[in-house]
Design a protein around this motif. Structure first.
Motif, short mmCIF file in Angstrom:
data_model
loop_
_atom_site.label_atom_id
_atom_site.label_comp_id
_atom_site.label_asym_id
_atom_site.label_seq_id
_atom_site.Cartn_x
_atom_site.Cartn_y
_atom_site.Cartn_z
N VAL A 41 4.51 11.03 -2.38
CA VAL A 41 4.42 9.82 -1.74
C VAL A 41 4.62 9.75 -0.18
N LEU A 42 3.68 9.60 0.63
CA LEU A 42 3.93 9.63 1.90
C LEU A 42 4.38 8.36 2.65
N ARG A 43 4.25 7.23 2.28
CA ARG A 43 4.68 5.98 2.69
C ARG A 43 4.88 5.33 1.22
N SER A 44 6.12 4.76 1.35
CA SER A 44 6.83 4.15 0.01
C SER A 44 6.67 2.47 0.45
N VAL A 45 6.55 1.90 -0.71
CA VAL A 45 6.68 0.35 -0.81
C VAL A 45 8.17 0.04 -1.55
N ASP A 46 7.70 0.55 -2.67
CA ASP A 46 9.02 0.25 -3.68
C ASP A 46 9.38 1.25 -4.66
N PRO A 47 10.22 1.60 -5.06
CA PRO A 47 10.17 2.94 -6.04
C PRO A 47 9.51 2.72 -7.41
N SER A 48 9.40 1.38 -7.92
CA SER A 48 8.45 1.44 -9.16
C SER A 48 7.16 1.42 -8.59
N LEU A 49 6.63 1.00 -7.64
CA LEU A 49 5.01 1.13 -7.23
C LEU A 49 4.93 2.48 -6.77
N LYS A 86 6.37 5.04 -8.22
CA LYS A 86 6.33 5.88 -9.45
C LYS A 86 5.01 5.64 -10.00
N GLU A 87 4.35 4.34 -10.28
CA GLU A 87 3.04 4.15 -10.62
C GLU A 87 2.09 4.95 -9.92
N ALA A 88 1.80 4.82 -8.78
CA ALA A 88 0.89 5.27 -7.93
C ALA A 88 0.91 6.90 -8.31
N VAL A 89 1.94 7.63 -8.38
CA VAL A 89 1.99 9.10 -8.67
C VAL A 89 1.44 9.38 -10.18
N ARG A 90 1.84 8.44 -11.00
CA ARG A 90 1.62 8.48 -12.32
C ARG A 90 -0.18 8.40 -12.48
N VAL A 91 -0.46 7.34 -11.83
CA VAL A 91 -2.06 7.04 -11.73
C VAL A 91 -2.78 8.38 -11.18
N LYS A 127 0.78 -1.22 0.06
CA LYS A 127 0.15 0.00 -0.19
C LYS A 127 1.08 1.26 -0.05
N VAL A 128 0.91 2.02 -1.04
CA VAL A 128 1.39 3.34 -1.28
C VAL A 128 0.27 4.41 -0.75
N ILE A 129 1.11 5.36 0.13
CA ILE A 129 0.24 6.36 0.50
C ILE A 129 0.46 7.54 -0.18
N VAL A 130 -0.23 8.22 -0.98
CA VAL A 130 -0.12 9.36 -1.48
C VAL A 130 -0.89 10.58 -1.25
N HIS A 131 -0.01 11.81 -1.25
CA HIS A 131 -0.85 13.07 -0.85
C HIS A 131 -0.83 13.99 -1.88
N PHE A 132 -1.89 14.66 -2.13
CA PHE A 132 -1.96 15.61 -3.35
C PHE A 132 -2.91 16.89 -2.90
N ILE A 133 -2.97 17.75 -3.46
CA ILE A 133 -4.01 19.15 -3.73
C ILE A 133 -4.92 18.93 -4.59
N VAL A 134 -6.24 19.18 -4.41
CA VAL A 134 -7.36 19.40 -5.29
C VAL A 134 -7.39 20.73 -5.37
#
Length: 65
Positions: free
Chosen positions: A20-28, A30-35, A2-9
């Protein structure tokens, strides 16, 4: 994982400042930020009838098979 992502609407509903607030793996991460960065505009938050910027935290769960 589970990657925790933080952003502004933004006031116009756009997504910005994706981090990314909580990382799992650099590739995951990157994908979470892209999505999240490619999501369509959200409905902006309102305060006293006016649109405002809102911070949002979203868990992105990956299931590897």
């Amino acid at each position: 994982g589970k990657v925790i992502v933080h952003f502004i609407v933004g006031k116009n509903g756009s997504i910005s400042n994706v981090k990314v607030l909580r990382s799992v793996d650099p590739s995951l991460d990157k994908e979470a930020v892209r999505v999240v960065s490619n999501m369509p505009n959200w409905t902006p938050g309102k305060q006293n009838g006016a649109s405002v910027n809102v911070r949002f935290t979203l868990p992105v769960t990956f299931r590897l098979q």
